[in-house]
Structures are given as C-alpha cells and as structure tokens.
Write an enzyme that holds these catalytic residues in place. Sequence first.
Site: not given
Ligand code: SF4
Length: 348
Positions: A91, A104, A111, A115, A118, A159, A190, A214, A333
């Site tokens: 996406e 973006c 990933c 986090c 997320c 990432e 980022s 972040s 976000c």
């Molecule tokens: S915030 Fe970014 S680095 Fe962290 S799990 Fe989500 S996509 Fe990955």
Amino acid sequence: MKILEQTHDQFADAFLRRYGKGTHYSTPVYRHVMQTGGTGLDRLPIFSQMPELAGRLQRDLVLDAGPVVNQVEDHGVIKFVTRLADGLEIESVVIPMFRRFTLCVSSQVGCRMGCRFCRTGKMGLMRHLTTAEIVGQVFAARHRLGVDVRNVVFMGMGEPLDNLESVLPAIRVLGDQRGLDIARRHMTVSTAGLIDGIDRLARIDGAPVNLAISLNAPNDAIRSRLMPVNRAMPMADLQAALRRYPLSRKGAIFVEYVLIEGINDQQAHAQALARYLAPLNAKLNLIPYNPAPGSDLKAPSPSTYERFLGWLVAERVFVRRRGEKGGRIMAACGQLGGRECCASGTCL
Ligand code: SF4
C-alpha cells in the site's frame, strides 16, 4: 530491460550493450518512459526511421510497477494497493500538503521491527521490496493515478533502513533529473532507529536525504516496551547517530512522537523529551495514536493531546501538530497493513 530500477546512466549503458545505440536514442526513451509513463514509444521522432527498433524496445522494456488493484480516498488522501508479481500486495498513500502531493511509499511487505502500536509490525516480515517495486509506487501514482507527486517519504510498510540494498538505489533512480526528478531535499527516510542504517544512509553519494526518526518515548524503559529495536540500540546511541547525520542547508531531523494515552503522555515525559531533543536540530511531529481494531493501546483524548503539546511548547520544543488525515481509510500512522483495507508504520 527493467527500467524502473535504473538511473539514466545505467539505462544508457544497458541500451548501448543491447542495441548498439548511444544516448541520442537512450536519453529520449528514458525521459519519455519515466516522465510520461512510456506509452506510444513508436511516436518518438527518433524512431521515425526505425520503427522496428521502437517495436523491439516496446517488447523488451519491463515496467514492473504492478497493477493498482484498489484505491480509496478520504479528504484528499488516497490510499492505493499495488499487486506485486508474486501476488503479495503493498500500500502507498498520497497526501496533499501545501499544494504539493507527497507519496508515502512502502519498502517491505510487512516488517520485522515489531513496534507495538503498528499494524504492519503485526504482520512480521514477508519480504523486502526490490528497487523497481519501490520506484514503481511513484511511477504508478504519477502515471496511473495522475497525481503530480513531488515529495516522497519512506514511511509506508516496512523499515527502510532494513532494506537499504533496494532503498539506496531507489533514492538514486527517483532523484535522476532525466527521469522522475524528485529532489533529494524532497525525500525523507523514516526509521525506527537502526543506527548502522542511519550511518550508511549518511554516506550516500550526492546530497543527503531528510531523515525522520520514529521516537515515541521519552526514555529507554518506555521505548523498549513500545519498540523492541530500542533494546539493542538505546536512545543515547541513537541520539549520537542523529547528531552525526549530515543535514541539508536549513535541514532538520524530523522526529515523530505518537502520543498514546497513559503510556507516554505525562509532563515528566514532555520534559525528558525536550532534554533529549535539545542537542539535535529537530522538528517534532506530535501524532495522536490512532488505534487499529484489536489494539490494547488507547488514543489520547483531545485534552491529553493539547496538554502535552502545551508542555512541549513551554519547553521550547519546535513541535507541529499532526491530525489524523486518512484515518477513515486506515491510512493514518501505524495503520497500513490490514489485509482488508491497507498497510503502514509511521505514515504522516
Ligand atoms: S512502525 Fe515502522 S518500523 Fe515499527 S513495525 Fe511499523 S513499519 Fe515496522
């Protein structure tokens, strides 16, 4: 010939080897494909006497951006889904900002950083994107959706510093003035805080790109709970890497702080954050957490958000408020990556 993974010079070399023709031919082809989307190659004046070469080229050129299979819009924010050759989907989000369009882009499918806030992190890492698949998102936004993208932020799924093998070449291709022509000062990478990656990005040839971090926490205890990467790369080491990063003229490090009710929203947190940022040339984006279904974390109330913002201002932190553009289509976000609707980490 996979043009989306090549700068003009790489394409010109490949063109010469394959067709025995120099830049008189390859430069207009590169410009035409990258700047208009590549249809009607046979109408280029240089091919008026050589229609067979135009036909051969049209067959040889691989524009592997993948089809856009879904697109939704909310208040001008467009989230679109691209299907990759292996059937996986990524996406990307178009964000209108100050009369320009920012895209973006995703850099991985899923990933591995994990986090807690997320959605993409919950998917785990499925695979890295190739350079062509990253560049293809900009190509698709410009030439399939017709959006004049002028800024690119690597804040979508994944990432980016965990996939520098593809991201560094993508930055070079995106920035090529004979192609997509996105200036380095209009690109932002980022990261969750991969220190080796920050140092490698700092050494890229040519002008630096902008760096966003972040951060999301005022101290190691909270950050390690929210972001496992912090256990191996604590905040003091991260701060040192940020201080080493070369900034463009008038540049700053963009710091993202997702405010979560009851986790990182106290006055002492704002004061510690201010102390952490003081030695950095930083601009802070304060982002209210936007919970995905099933999340055990809470969005801050409007009063919590305003109070925290006020404490930061009192500490003389350069802080920008960030709303929830795209929240209704899960393009805000930490919300990209849901199979049914979208996918990303720290998108604006
Ligand atoms: S915030 Fe970014 S680095 Fe962290 S799990 Fe989500 S996509 Fe990955």
